[in-house]
Each structure stands twice: as structure tokens, then as C-alpha cells.
Design an enzyme around this catalytic site. Structure first.
Site, PDB file in Angstrom:
ATOM      1  N   ASP A 123       0.871  -1.225   0.137  1.00  9.73           N
ATOM      2  CA  ASP A 123      -0.229  -0.058  -0.049  1.00  9.73           C
ATOM      3  C   ASP A 123       0.790   1.370   0.093  1.00  9.73           C
ATOM      4  O   ASP A 123       0.561   2.294  -0.845  1.00  9.73           O
ATOM      5  CB  ASP A 123      -0.884  -0.059   1.268  1.00  9.73           C
ATOM      6  CG  ASP A 123      -1.647   1.173   1.291  1.00  9.73           C
ATOM      7  OD1 ASP A 123      -2.679   1.559   0.744  1.00  9.73           O
ATOM      8  OD2 ASP A 123      -1.139   1.990   2.255  1.00  9.73           O
ATOM      9  N   GLU A 138      -2.088  -5.033  -3.819  1.00  7.44           N
ATOM     10  CA  GLU A 138      -1.060  -4.625  -3.171  1.00  7.44           C
ATOM     11  C   GLU A 138      -0.184  -5.269  -2.441  1.00  7.44           C
ATOM     12  O   GLU A 138       0.976  -5.097  -2.431  1.00  7.44           O
ATOM     13  CB  GLU A 138      -1.939  -3.837  -1.847  1.00  7.44           C
ATOM     14  CG  GLU A 138      -2.941  -2.452  -2.415  1.00  7.44           C
ATOM     15  CD  GLU A 138      -3.388  -1.728  -1.167  1.00  7.44           C
ATOM     16  OE1 GLU A 138      -3.722  -0.522  -1.427  1.00  7.44           O
ATOM     17  OE2 GLU A 138      -3.428  -2.407  -0.187  1.00  7.44           O
TER      18      GLU A 138
END
Lengths: 234, 234
Positions: B50, B122
Site C-alpha cells: 500500500d 497491494e
């Protein structure tokens, strides 16, 4: 127009190839707005620096705390990069001495305002990244955070926040927390469950999750954060 | 235990030095929880990925849109990295085919759930970063986002959101928005102003700022976002 930033560059242990990036990082919008000609302020660099800082801190925590799960890492990270922490580092580096502020901002004490200093700190990080790339930004951040990393992270015996919350709530209030399913939303295959958790002291927490169990766990984690807020990290 | 991920690695145009990172990225917690021995799931890698994604996208937007201010960049970035966008990319790369899911999650259609796919995307980004460093992660993200960057950004004639909002509100409702100072907080030298903005349709926006003007501008920017939400980026 490039000022003499040699003392600042010595202090931060980074020498810019292009010192104009440092000059921009130290230019507050209040100063830029007072100039007759358009001057770039530090807001775009702050936007960049915020993301640089987030990744560098995330990478370090990821490698440093191999046993920590992402919830614990998120919590440690947010303490490290919060406004107050960044403002402290900015003051340690004497960044406030070099800021260009508008007259009004100066008069209102902007040079010592934490939000303004934290923004400038992020802008300086953005400037180092732009000047030297990720590796240099990382070295810079490791230097300025050298004594900031927590020694340990708060151990959660497991990821089961519901059980943990029940223990804490029983011990403190002699009562259990209550969970209510307040609704669901979304199409069947992506259904979201909404839960409301009430503590015996009247405090209430809402959460959502892709299952009832997950929504309850998330609510329990929030309630635990609230109940253990002042216990610190280590 | 390392599966045959050669088709996936071809599809994503990245060959791992340590394919175990890819295997972890594809391990959902529901699968890990069903194993007799402890197995690492992809949640820590998702946390790392992320932040990697955020910086890579931020850097690209910073360089691509030199005339955009940070508010515009923030808006473009949030569209690029939102759950739905990441799930789309995960499906384009056939990541769903390689996910390890628990039986319950599989039965509930988890393999096609956007939130689960976005998390896995992610985690794969985090795995590339861990395996190859920032430069490789950046190349990877530039490939998977190749056709995702907007051609232009929405031009705001200036940063004056209040004036812009007045125009839009007059045109749509034949009335002006109203601003009320709802309070102040904090010590004198760090005083925060709180403002409530009301639109003629009854929608209301709260904001804070270090001056009344800034708080009003922030509230106006939020109201503009709301009123122009469906107009797209370019």
C-alpha cells in the site's frame, strides 16, 4: 534566488545537488503569496514528502518488527509520523530558522506552529527524494528518526480482538461489551456487514466488514485501542 | 512449498528472485487459518505494498502534472489507487486464478470480491518491492498502470475554491452557500477555526483551518468535490 543554506545542509547531513529544491521546501505559501512574481511554495513537495516518509517508515517497521501484524505496524507508524513528532524533528534540525513566511503568518507565530513545521519537514523530505532518489531519502529518514523507533511493539497474544476485549471489559467494568448487527449493504457476493459495539461506559464503535465476524473483530480492535490508549507502545 | 507461478510471473512481467514472496502475497488469511501449521498470510505484504503504491503513484503524478497543486494530485491519486481500480488490475493480471483461499471464503465468492482482490494486488506490489527494491517496484507499477493515468487534470482556474463554489452554486441553485464560524480551539498561537458550510440543497460540510479564510476555503473545496463528483477527471 538561492540563499545560503550551508548551515542547514550540515545540520541535516545532506548536501543537495540542486539546492533550489531545498529553497522551495522552505517556502511557505504565505511568503509566496506576497511576492510580486509567481513563486513556487512547498505544498507540492509536502505532498511528495508525505508519501516518501510513509514508505520509508513502513519499510523500516516491516523489517524491524517481523512478528508484528499490520494493525500493530499501522499504530506504530501513525505515532511516528504524526504532526507533533514531525514538528519535533523539524525543531531539532533548526528548520524553523530557515523558513520563509509571510508577514501575517510571522506575526501570528507561524514559525513555531506544529502544523506548519510538520508540513515543512515533509517538504524537506520530498526535496531530498527529488534531489537524490529513494535511497538517499531513506538514509536521510533513518538519520532523523535514529532515536525515534520504539524498542518493542505492544504484544497482542493473538489477532482475536473480541476475546481480548471481553477480558479487558470484564476486568474494568465487570460487564461484557455488546455487539449489534445494524445492517448490511452491497450486492450479495460483496455483502458488507455493519456492526455497532457498545462498551459498559456508554462509548460506542461502528465498523464494517466482509463478514459478521470480521466486522465484530474490527469494532473490538477499535474499542481495545480506546481502552488501552494511554498504555504506550512498549 | 512453492507452487508453479511461472504463468503468473510471465503475465506480470516480473520474475522473482525469491518466489516465496509471491507465494505469501497470494495467501489469503482464510487459507492460512485452515492450515495445521502456522503459515504467513498476505496482510503484512499488503501493508507494505500500500505504501509502495502510494509513493510510486505520487512520484509519477508529481512529475507528470507539474502545473497541478496538491489538492488536484490527491484527488487523481485516490481515484487511481481506490479498491475498484486495484481489483480491475488484479483481474487483468489473472491474480484471482492464483489466490489461495479458505473453503468458506471460496464458497462465499471471495475469489471475485473487489476488496479481497485489491488487497492481494497491494500484497503483490509489496512482494515485488521486497524482492527487487524501489526501482523494480516502480517499473512494475508503471507497467500495470500504463493505460490508467489520466491525460489531463481538471483545471481549477485558481486555488480560490470559495469563488468557484459561489459560481457553481449560483448556477445550480440560484442561491449562495452560507458559511458559519462554529467555534475555535487550541492555544492562541495555534488557534484552529471551525467552519460549517451549508449548500442550498441542505448538504453541509465541516472544516478546520489555521485561519478563518483557510477553513472556509477547505469547506468550499469539499463542497465543490461533492457538487462536481461525477464530472470525471479530464
Amino acid at each position: 534566488m538561492v540563499e545560503d543554506f550551508s548551515r542547514l545542509q550540515q545540520g541535516i547531513h545532506y548536501r543537495f545537488s540542486q539546492v533550489k529544491h531545498l529553497a522551495t521546501a522552505l517556502t511557505h505559501s504565505s511568503w509566496a503569496n506576497e511576492q510580486p512574481e509567481p513563486v513556487e511554495d512547498n505544498e507540492r513537495l509536502e505532498f511528495l514528502g508525505d508519501a516518501v516518509l510513509e514508505l520509508c517508515v513502513t519499510e523500516e517497521l516491516f523489517k524491524r518488527f517481523k512478528g508484528a501484524h499490520e494493525g500493530q505496524l499501522t499504530k506504530i507508524r501513525s505515532k511516528l509520523v504524526k504532526e507533533k513528532s514531525l514538528a519535533t524533528i523539524a525543531r531539532e534540525l533548526d528548520i524553523n530558522d530557515f523558513l520563509k513566511l509571510g508577514r501575517g503568518e510571522e506575526a501570528q507565530g507561524g514559525r513555531n506552529r506544529s502544523s506548519l513545521l510538520a508540513d515543512a519537514m515533509e517538504a524537506v523530505i520530498g526535496a531530498v527524494f527529488l534531489d537524490g532518489g529513494y535511497a538517499e531519502a531513506q538514509k536521510f529518514i533513518m538519520r532523523i528518526f535514529a532515536n525515534k523507533w520504539p524498542a518493542t511493539f505492544k504484544i497482542e497474544s493473538s489477532k482475536d480482538f473480541k476475546s481480548k476485549l471481553q477480558e479487558v471489559t470484564q476486568a474494568r467494568f465487570k460487564e461484557r461489551p455488546t455487539y449489534v448487527l445494524t445492517g448490511t449493504k452491497g450486492p450479495e457476493h460483496e455483502k458488507i456487514f455493519m456492526v455497532n459495539l457498545n462498551l459498559p461506559d456508554g462509548k460506542s464503535f461502528d465498523s464494517e466488514g466482509s463478514s459478521l465476524k470480521k466486522a465484530e473483530q474490527t469494532a473490538a480492535a477499535k474499542a481495545l485501542d480506546y481502552l488501552t490508549e494511554d498504555e504506550g507502545l512498549s
